[in-house]
Design an enzyme around this catalytic site. Structure first.
Site, short mmCIF file in Angstrom:
data_model
loop_
_atom_site.label_atom_id
_atom_site.label_comp_id
_atom_site.label_asym_id
_atom_site.label_seq_id
_atom_site.Cartn_x
_atom_site.Cartn_y
_atom_site.Cartn_z
N HIS A 308 0.86 -1.18 0.00
CA HIS A 308 0.00 0.00 0.00
C HIS A 308 0.89 1.23 0.00
CE1 HIS A 308 -3.10 2.85 1.23
NE2 HIS A 308 -3.96 1.96 0.79
N ASP A 366 -8.05 -5.33 0.38
CA ASP A 366 -8.54 -6.09 -0.77
C ASP A 366 -8.18 -7.57 -0.71
OD1 ASP A 366 -9.76 -3.99 -2.05
OD2 ASP A 366 -7.85 -3.24 -2.76
N1 ACO Z 1 4.05 -7.65 -4.89
C1 ACO Z 1 5.40 -7.67 -5.09
N2 ACO Z 1 6.19 -6.61 -4.95
C2 ACO Z 1 5.62 -5.45 -4.58
C3 ACO Z 1 4.23 -5.34 -4.36
C4 ACO Z 1 3.43 -6.50 -4.52
N3 ACO Z 1 2.12 -6.45 -4.31
N4 ACO Z 1 3.93 -4.08 -4.03
C5 ACO Z 1 5.09 -3.39 -4.04
N5 ACO Z 1 6.12 -4.23 -4.36
C6 ACO Z 1 7.53 -3.87 -4.40
C7 ACO Z 1 7.86 -2.96 -5.58
O1 ACO Z 1 8.22 -3.72 -6.72
C8 ACO Z 1 8.99 -2.15 -5.03
O2 ACO Z 1 10.16 -2.95 -5.02
P1 ACO Z 1 11.62 -2.26 -5.21
O3 ACO Z 1 11.79 -1.29 -4.08
O4 ACO Z 1 12.57 -3.40 -5.16
O5 ACO Z 1 11.58 -1.58 -6.56
C9 ACO Z 1 8.62 -1.94 -3.56
O6 ACO Z 1 7.80 -3.09 -3.24
C10 ACO Z 1 7.87 -0.66 -3.28
O7 ACO Z 1 6.70 -0.64 -4.12
P2 ACO Z 1 6.12 0.62 -4.87
O8 ACO Z 1 5.48 0.16 -6.13
O9 ACO Z 1 7.16 1.68 -4.95
O10 ACO Z 1 5.03 1.08 -3.85
P3 ACO Z 1 3.87 2.08 -4.16
O11 ACO Z 1 3.58 2.74 -2.86
O12 ACO Z 1 4.20 2.94 -5.32
O13 ACO Z 1 2.69 1.11 -4.63
C11 ACO Z 1 0.79 -0.31 -4.61
C12 ACO Z 1 1.65 0.69 -3.81
C13 ACO Z 1 0.38 0.29 -5.96
C14 ACO Z 1 -0.48 -0.57 -3.81
C15 ACO Z 1 1.59 -1.61 -4.80
O14 ACO Z 1 1.99 -2.13 -3.56
C16 ACO Z 1 0.79 -2.67 -5.58
O15 ACO Z 1 0.75 -2.62 -6.81
N6 ACO Z 1 0.15 -3.65 -4.87
C17 ACO Z 1 -0.66 -4.64 -5.52
C18 ACO Z 1 -2.00 -4.04 -5.93
C19 ACO Z 1 -2.92 -3.79 -4.74
O16 ACO Z 1 -3.11 -4.65 -3.89
N7 ACO Z 1 -3.51 -2.59 -4.73
C20 ACO Z 1 -4.49 -2.23 -3.69
C21 ACO Z 1 -4.11 -0.96 -3.01
S1 ACO Z 1 -5.26 -0.70 -1.70
C22 ACO Z 1 -6.59 0.05 -2.42
O17 ACO Z 1 -6.55 0.66 -3.46
C23 ACO Z 1 -7.87 -0.07 -1.65
#
Ligand code: ACO
Length: 431
Positions: A308, A366
């Site tokens: 998140h 979720d």
């Molecule tokens: N699975 C694997 N790796 C992940 C995940 C995941 N679900 N989420 C983040 N990471 C990793 C990224 O690749 C990144 O790795 P790095 O530092 O080695 O490059 C690190 O964790 C940080 O992630 P970011 O993408 O920079 O985090 P951001 O805050 O931008 O994204 C997000 C948050 C979009 C929610 C992301 O975690 C994601 O895509 N999760 C899956 C989708 C999801 O569950 N969304 C629901 C959000 S809650 C809502 O809307 C109610």
């Protein structure tokens, strides 16, 4: 907003500029950089708004490190345990919990706005039967502005109030209509003798051929889903609603914009994606293999329902949703549900894995809400519509707050231009 001290920026060759620091009630204070361009001729650069507060707000507070979520100061755990969704709506809109009389009046107003203009049915019928319900919802909610001209003056507080009531009241009817149309079943009219959530369930699941029996455990579970999704401060869809509204667009159009944004898989589409992911994994024995893929940046696979932007701890809503998941599966005799078991195995492994621990990736709301909705009989394609229904109150409360804010201005971000410098056009025969 009070100012308690100043921040000093050093830039260029020993030049300095001073900025006020505005005090938050709780959470980080903010450096007020509105005068930055005037003082320095420079902008800030913050794609994705990682360090930028786009507004001040009194509605919702999140402490992502501690896993705290407050609506108007009240912890989500207390609201989820002791209130129903309409009380939470009243709170979000008005800032205080309703007393008995206020609650009665509010419930009565919402209940009496649940029907949609009869001509709206033709809008639904204009869509292909196999259209995604979110496509239908974006279109039909936008179309509301063509029906309710008497509440479109955004400078009139009474118009704004009536539009808010209409949106909160009509969204369940419209979400249920999108579902019924997709199923090829007749639309079911609202019933004013039922609660907001029970009424929504009957509009979704009743058929003219038999009586619909309300199941209180299931109604309570869905009501909790609504409460947990009601607002979440300046997330992507809420910011979309605020930005659309900042130009003076009408509230129905703004909420349609919010729904469009919510549809994306990184936002509201995640519970659908999380459930599809569980189906795809299929069996507990495949969890390890899937986790390896989710850690590999080249695989394009993410662990959906994990991570998140703000929560770097267990999402408090996910805890409550996991509890609701147990209740619903027990009530339906589905304690051994395959996907629930799979979700728990996946969560356990991910929470112990270094990759997820180091990046502070925890389950978000979720991860479990899809399993609950599936148990309630709601198909995956409807999940984001349910989320839209619940978030409408948050969107409209934030929109109202923005319009009433004396500091409100049209939203107009600046940019770092890194394209071609000025150049002269070459005639086509010389290119
Ligand atoms: N699975 C694997 N790796 C992940 C995940 C995941 N679900 N989420 C983040 N990471 C990793 C990224 O690749 C990144 O790795 P790095 O530092 O080695 O490059 C690190 O964790 C940080 O992630 P970011 O993408 O920079 O985090 P951001 O805050 O931008 O994204 C997000 C948050 C979009 C929610 C992301 O975690 C994601 O895509 N999760 C899956 C989708 C999801 O569950 N969304 C629901 C959000 S809650 C809502 O809307 C109610």
């Amino acid at each position: 907003m009070s100012t308690n001290n100043k921040a000093v920026l050093t830039y260029g060759e020993g030049k300095t500029a001073e900025f006020p620091v505005l005090k938050a009630t709780i959470g980080p204070d903010v450096i007020d950089i509105r005068s930055l361009y005037g003082k320095t001729g420079q902008f800030t650069y913050d794609p994705g708004f990682l360090s930028t507060a786009s507004c001040s707000s009194k509605i919702t507070y999140i402490d992502g490190d501690e896993g705290v979520l407050l609506y108007r100061g009240y912890p989500i755990e207390q609201l989820a345990a002791k209130c129903d969704f309409l009380e939470v709506c009243y709170l979000l809109l008005n800032g205080e919990m309703p007393n008995q009389e206020q609650n009665k009046e509010f419930v009565n107003t919402i209940t009496r706005h649940t029907m949609v203009h009869d001509q709206m049915t033709r809008f639904f019928q204009g869509f292909r039967r196999d259209a995604h319900p979110m496509a239908v919802l974006v279109g039909t909610v936008g179309a509301l502005s063509a029906f309710y001209h008497d509440s479109l003056d955004i400078n009139n507080p009474e118009h704004r109030r009536v539009s808010a009531m209409r949106l909160i009241a009509k969204l369940p009817t419209m979400v249920a209509m999108a579902y019924k149309y997709n199923m090829g079943q007749p639309f079911v009219y609202p019933r004013n003798d039922l609660s907001y959530t029970a009424n929504f369930m009957q509009m979704m699941f009743a058929v003219p051929a038999e009586d619909y029996k309300v199941n209180d455990v299931l109604v309570r579970a869905l009501d909790r889903i609504f409460i947990l999704h009601a607002d979440h401060e300046q997330n992507a869809s809420t910011s979309t609603v605020r930005l659309s509204g900042s130009s003076g667009a009408n509230p129905f159009a703004c909420i349609a914009a919010g729904i469009a944004c919510l549809w994306g898989p990184a936002h509201g589409g995640a519970n659908e994606a999380a459930l599809n992911m569980l189906e795809q994994i299929g069996d507990v024995s495949k969890v390890g293999e899937f986790i390896t893929k989710a850690k590999d940046k080249n695989s394009g696979v993410k662990l959906m329902g994990f991570g998140h932007r703000v929560y770097k701890n267990y999402d408090p809503r996910a805890k409550l949703m996991r509890e609701t998941c147990y209740e619903v599966l027990n009530a339906l005799g589905l304690e051994n549900d395959r996907l629930f078991k799979l979700a728990m195995a996946l969560e356990k492994i991910a929470l112990e894995d270094d990759y997820f621990v180091q990046r502070k990736l925890y389950p978000n709301v979720d991860f479990y809400s899809g399993i609950v909705q599936r148990a309630l009989g709601i198909p995956t394609s409807m999940f984001t519509c349910i989320f839209s229904l619940a978030r409408t109150v948050g969107w409209i409360a934030q929109w109202q707050e923005m319009i009433a804010d004396p500091e409100y201005k049209i939203g107009r971000p600046r940019q770092l231009y890194d394209g071609a410098p000025r150049r002269d056009l070459v005639p086509m025969n010389k290119r």
